[in-house]
Design a protein around this motif. Structure first.
Motif, PDB file in Angstrom:
ATOM      1  N   THR A 294       1.043  -1.128   0.145  1.00 40.80           N
ATOM      2  CA  THR A 294      -0.084   0.000  -0.156  1.00 40.80           C
ATOM      3  C   THR A 294       0.564   1.208   0.078  1.00 40.80           C
ATOM      4  O   THR A 294       2.264   1.353   0.264  1.00 40.80           O
ATOM      5  CB  THR A 294      -0.895  -0.205   1.258  1.00 40.80           C
ATOM      6  OG1 THR A 294      -0.387   0.213   2.376  1.00 40.80           O
ATOM      7  CG2 THR A 294      -1.886  -0.956   1.336  1.00 40.80           C
ATOM      8  N   PRO A 295       0.503   2.325  -0.378  1.00 43.81           N
ATOM      9  CA  PRO A 295       1.075   3.706  -0.157  1.00 43.81           C
ATOM     10  C   PRO A 295       1.372   3.437   1.653  1.00 43.81           C
ATOM     11  O   PRO A 295       2.895   4.267   1.057  1.00 43.81           O
ATOM     12  CB  PRO A 295       0.235   4.501  -0.460  1.00 43.81           C
ATOM     13  CG  PRO A 295      -0.702   4.335  -1.068  1.00 43.81           C
ATOM     14  CD  PRO A 295      -1.302   2.852  -0.678  1.00 43.81           C
ATOM     15  N   LEU A 296       0.723   3.536   2.651  1.00 47.08           N
ATOM     16  CA  LEU A 296       1.588   3.598   3.297  1.00 47.08           C
ATOM     17  C   LEU A 296       2.856   2.550   3.441  1.00 47.08           C
ATOM     18  O   LEU A 296       4.299   2.359   4.475  1.00 47.08           O
ATOM     19  CB  LEU A 296       0.509   3.288   4.643  1.00 47.08           C
ATOM     20  CG  LEU A 296      -0.241   3.919   5.018  1.00 47.08           C
ATOM     21  CD1 LEU A 296      -0.424   4.210   6.006  1.00 47.08           C
ATOM     22  CD2 LEU A 296       0.783   5.832   5.294  1.00 47.08           C
ATOM     23  N   SER A 297       2.729   1.640   3.348  1.00 47.91           N
ATOM     24  CA  SER A 297       4.043   0.095   3.062  1.00 47.91           C
ATOM     25  C   SER A 297       4.625  -0.199   2.458  1.00 47.91           C
ATOM     26  O   SER A 297       6.028  -0.576   2.805  1.00 47.91           O
ATOM     27  CB  SER A 297       3.082  -1.618   3.414  1.00 47.91           C
ATOM     28  OG  SER A 297       3.065  -1.893   2.707  1.00 47.91           O
ATOM     29  N   ALA A 298       4.390   0.856   1.370  1.00 44.10           N
ATOM     30  CA  ALA A 298       5.578   1.297  -0.070  1.00 44.10           C
ATOM     31  C   ALA A 298       6.686   0.687   0.545  1.00 44.10           C
ATOM     32  O   ALA A 298       8.565   0.561   0.594  1.00 44.10           O
ATOM     33  CB  ALA A 298       5.045   1.504  -0.698  1.00 44.10           C
ATOM     34  N   PRO A 299       7.318   2.220   1.398  1.00 45.49           N
ATOM     35  CA  PRO A 299       8.934   3.006   2.369  1.00 45.49           C
ATOM     36  C   PRO A 299       9.207   1.529   2.897  1.00 45.49           C
ATOM     37  O   PRO A 299      10.594   1.451   2.284  1.00 45.49           O
ATOM     38  CB  PRO A 299       8.077   3.465   2.566  1.00 45.49           C
ATOM     39  CG  PRO A 299       7.113   4.346   2.356  1.00 45.49           C
ATOM     40  CD  PRO A 299       6.261   2.764   2.029  1.00 45.49           C
ATOM     41  N   TYR A 300       8.559   0.486   3.088  1.00 47.25           N
ATOM     42  CA  TYR A 300       9.227  -0.277   4.001  1.00 47.25           C
ATOM     43  C   TYR A 300       9.626  -1.281   3.120  1.00 47.25           C
ATOM     44  O   TYR A 300      10.975  -1.625   3.501  1.00 47.25           O
ATOM     45  CB  TYR A 300       8.154  -0.943   5.068  1.00 47.25           C
ATOM     46  CG  TYR A 300       8.427  -2.047   5.868  1.00 47.25           C
ATOM     47  CD1 TYR A 300       9.510  -2.201   6.795  1.00 47.25           C
ATOM     48  CD2 TYR A 300       8.446  -3.361   5.322  1.00 47.25           C
ATOM     49  CE1 TYR A 300      10.265  -3.115   7.246  1.00 47.25           C
ATOM     50  CE2 TYR A 300       8.552  -4.484   6.296  1.00 47.25           C
ATOM     51  CZ  TYR A 300       9.193  -4.941   6.525  1.00 47.25           C
ATOM     52  OH  TYR A 300       9.668  -5.997   7.565  1.00 47.25           O
ATOM     53  N   PHE A 301       8.527  -1.797   2.029  1.00 42.05           N
ATOM     54  CA  PHE A 301       9.242  -3.491   1.335  1.00 42.05           C
ATOM     55  C   PHE A 301      10.448  -2.177   0.464  1.00 42.05           C
ATOM     56  O   PHE A 301      11.304  -2.564  -0.253  1.00 42.05           O
ATOM     57  CB  PHE A 301       8.107  -3.190   0.531  1.00 42.05           C
ATOM     58  CG  PHE A 301       6.991  -4.201   1.099  1.00 42.05           C
ATOM     59  CD1 PHE A 301       7.535  -4.854   2.004  1.00 42.05           C
ATOM     60  CD2 PHE A 301       5.868  -3.754   1.367  1.00 42.05           C
ATOM     61  CE1 PHE A 301       6.747  -6.122   2.728  1.00 42.05           C
ATOM     62  CE2 PHE A 301       5.387  -4.636   2.875  1.00 42.05           C
ATOM     63  CZ  PHE A 301       4.930  -5.653   2.810  1.00 42.05           C
ATOM     64  N   ARG A 302      10.295  -1.501   0.301  1.00 41.22           N
ATOM     65  CA  ARG A 302      11.797  -0.759  -0.573  1.00 41.22           C
ATOM     66  C   ARG A 302      13.156  -1.334  -0.140  1.00 41.22           C
ATOM     67  O   ARG A 302      14.177  -0.620  -1.139  1.00 41.22           O
ATOM     68  CB  ARG A 302      11.103   0.653  -0.950  1.00 41.22           C
ATOM     69  CG  ARG A 302      10.056   1.170  -2.234  1.00 41.22           C
ATOM     70  CD  ARG A 302      10.390   2.553  -2.930  1.00 41.22           C
ATOM     71  NE  ARG A 302       9.693   4.064  -2.234  1.00 41.22           N
ATOM     72  CZ  ARG A 302       8.996   3.755  -2.143  1.00 41.22           C
ATOM     73  NH1 ARG A 302       7.897   3.201  -2.439  1.00 41.22           N
ATOM     74  NH2 ARG A 302       8.176   4.697  -0.951  1.00 41.22           N
ATOM     75  N   ARG A 303      13.230  -0.928   1.202  1.00 41.90           N
ATOM     76  CA  ARG A 303      14.044  -0.766   2.137  1.00 41.90           C
ATOM     77  C   ARG A 303      14.858  -2.411   1.679  1.00 41.90           C
ATOM     78  O   ARG A 303      15.607  -2.600   1.967  1.00 41.90           O
ATOM     79  CB  ARG A 303      13.913   0.110   4.106  1.00 41.90           C
ATOM     80  CG  ARG A 303      13.889   1.232   3.507  1.00 41.90           C
ATOM     81  CD  ARG A 303      13.570   1.221   5.331  1.00 41.90           C
ATOM     82  NE  ARG A 303      12.890   0.912   6.170  1.00 41.90           N
ATOM     83  CZ  ARG A 303      11.966   1.969   6.471  1.00 41.90           C
ATOM     84  NH1 ARG A 303      11.549   3.275   5.849  1.00 41.90           N
ATOM     85  NH2 ARG A 303      10.707   1.203   6.913  1.00 41.90           N
ATOM     86  N   GLN A 304      14.032  -3.507   2.261  1.00 42.02           N
ATOM     87  CA  GLN A 304      14.243  -4.437   1.267  1.00 42.02           C
ATOM     88  C   GLN A 304      15.050  -5.451  -0.266  1.00 42.02           C
ATOM     89  O   GLN A 304      14.762  -6.118  -0.022  1.00 42.02           O
ATOM     90  CB  GLN A 304      13.110  -5.160   1.973  1.00 42.02           C
ATOM     91  CG  GLN A 304      12.651  -5.289   3.213  1.00 42.02           C
ATOM     92  CD  GLN A 304      12.084  -6.175   3.561  1.00 42.02           C
ATOM     93  OE1 GLN A 304      12.236  -7.335   3.716  1.00 42.02           O
ATOM     94  NE2 GLN A 304      10.969  -5.504   4.292  1.00 42.02           N
ATOM     95  N   THR A 305      14.034  -3.628  -1.077  1.00 40.74           N
ATOM     96  CA  THR A 305      14.753  -3.331  -2.756  1.00 40.74           C
ATOM     97  C   THR A 305      15.392  -3.495  -2.715  1.00 40.74           C
ATOM     98  O   THR A 305      15.403  -2.001  -2.778  1.00 40.74           O
ATOM     99  CB  THR A 305      13.234  -3.803  -3.269  1.00 40.74           C
ATOM    100  OG1 THR A 305      12.557  -3.916  -2.403  1.00 40.74           O
ATOM    101  CG2 THR A 305      13.238  -3.425  -4.631  1.00 40.74           C
ATOM    102  N   ALA A 306      16.193  -3.956  -4.002  1.00 39.43           N
ATOM    103  CA  ALA A 306      17.262  -3.264  -5.198  1.00 39.43           C
ATOM    104  C   ALA A 306      16.756  -3.245  -6.227  1.00 39.43           C
ATOM    105  O   ALA A 306      15.926  -4.087  -6.582  1.00 39.43           O
ATOM    106  CB  ALA A 306      18.349  -4.241  -4.826  1.00 39.43           C
ATOM    107  N   TYR A 307      17.218  -2.128  -7.068  1.00 37.46           N
ATOM    108  CA  TYR A 307      16.683  -2.179  -8.220  1.00 37.46           C
ATOM    109  C   TYR A 307      17.112  -0.824  -9.393  1.00 37.46           C
ATOM    110  O   TYR A 307      18.095  -0.436  -9.378  1.00 37.46           O
ATOM    111  CB  TYR A 307      15.075  -0.329  -8.194  1.00 37.46           C
ATOM    112  CG  TYR A 307      14.711  -0.329  -9.010  1.00 37.46           C
ATOM    113  CD1 TYR A 307      13.866  -0.909 -10.229  1.00 37.46           C
ATOM    114  CD2 TYR A 307      14.377   1.111 -10.134  1.00 37.46           C
ATOM    115  CE1 TYR A 307      13.218  -0.457 -11.249  1.00 37.46           C
ATOM    116  CE2 TYR A 307      13.633   1.744 -10.614  1.00 37.46           C
ATOM    117  CZ  TYR A 307      13.560   1.059 -11.678  1.00 37.46           C
ATOM    118  OH  TYR A 307      12.617   1.297 -12.920  1.00 37.46           O
ATOM    119  N   VAL A 308      16.994  -1.926 -10.210  1.00 35.26           N
ATOM    120  CA  VAL A 308      17.778  -2.026 -10.905  1.00 35.26           C
ATOM    121  C   VAL A 308      16.865  -1.320 -12.235  1.00 35.26           C
ATOM    122  O   VAL A 308      16.940  -1.545 -13.130  1.00 35.26           O
ATOM    123  CB  VAL A 308      18.829  -2.843 -11.762  1.00 35.26           C
ATOM    124  CG1 VAL A 308      19.902  -2.330 -13.172  1.00 35.26           C
ATOM    125  CG2 VAL A 308      19.671  -3.718 -11.349  1.00 35.26           C
TER     126      VAL A 308
END
Length: 154
Positions: free
Chosen positions: A63-77
């Motif tokens: 969700t818009p609220l949870s996205a920042p949390y999940f992005r911290r666990q994500t590497a994006y190329v």
């Protein structure tokens, strides 16, 4: 990390897409230009909202609220990276970005296709790096026409 897409609809490009990719596996996204591959990746990062359906990570809704949390666990190329003046030491070369993402140790690796065609050697290296990330236990979503297992065509 378990990533699930449930009947995702985004704009005119993506309709009713469902897929699951678990820890240590690769989901390959294919399709011609303009079919929504990058849009889907942006939705996985929480930058684009789904109109229908939902995305869940380890059973939790993105969700818009949870996205920042999940992005911290994500590497994006990304396809390409442009940086502001003063950041000359930041790598912008696609293969260097890919290596950095694979070696980041993040649980979710999201890889877009390069903006420019890669040489055969770099394509082979890209495939090895994607495979290496999955073997280390990362969940990998890659725009990649060369990986044929667990493939979703847009």
């Amino acid at each position: 990390m378990m990533l699930e897409l449930h009947n995702i609809t985004i704009g005119q490009q993506i309709h009713g897409l469902s897929a699951t990719v678990s820890e240590g596996n690769v989901l390959s996204i294919t399709g011609s230009q303009g079919k929504g591959k990058t849009t889907l990746l942006r939705a996985l990062l929480g930058f684009v909202a789904t109109e229908e359906g939902h995305i869940s990570i380890d059973g939790e809704l993105l969700t818009p609220l949870s996205a920042p949390y999940f992005r911290r666990q994500t590497a994006y190329v990304p396809q390409r990276l442009e940086v502001p003046d003063g950041y000359e030491d930041v790598p912008t070369d696609y293969m260097r970005l890919l290596e950095h993402g694979v070696h980041s140790g993040k649980a979710l690796l999201i890889i877009d296709e390069p903006a420019e065609p890669l040489s055969d050697d770099d394509n082979a290296r890209r495939e090895r790096l994607i495979s290496e990330a999955a073997k280390r236990g990362a969940t990998v979503v890659a725009v990649n026409t060369r990986v044929t297992q667990n493939q979703v065509e847009l």
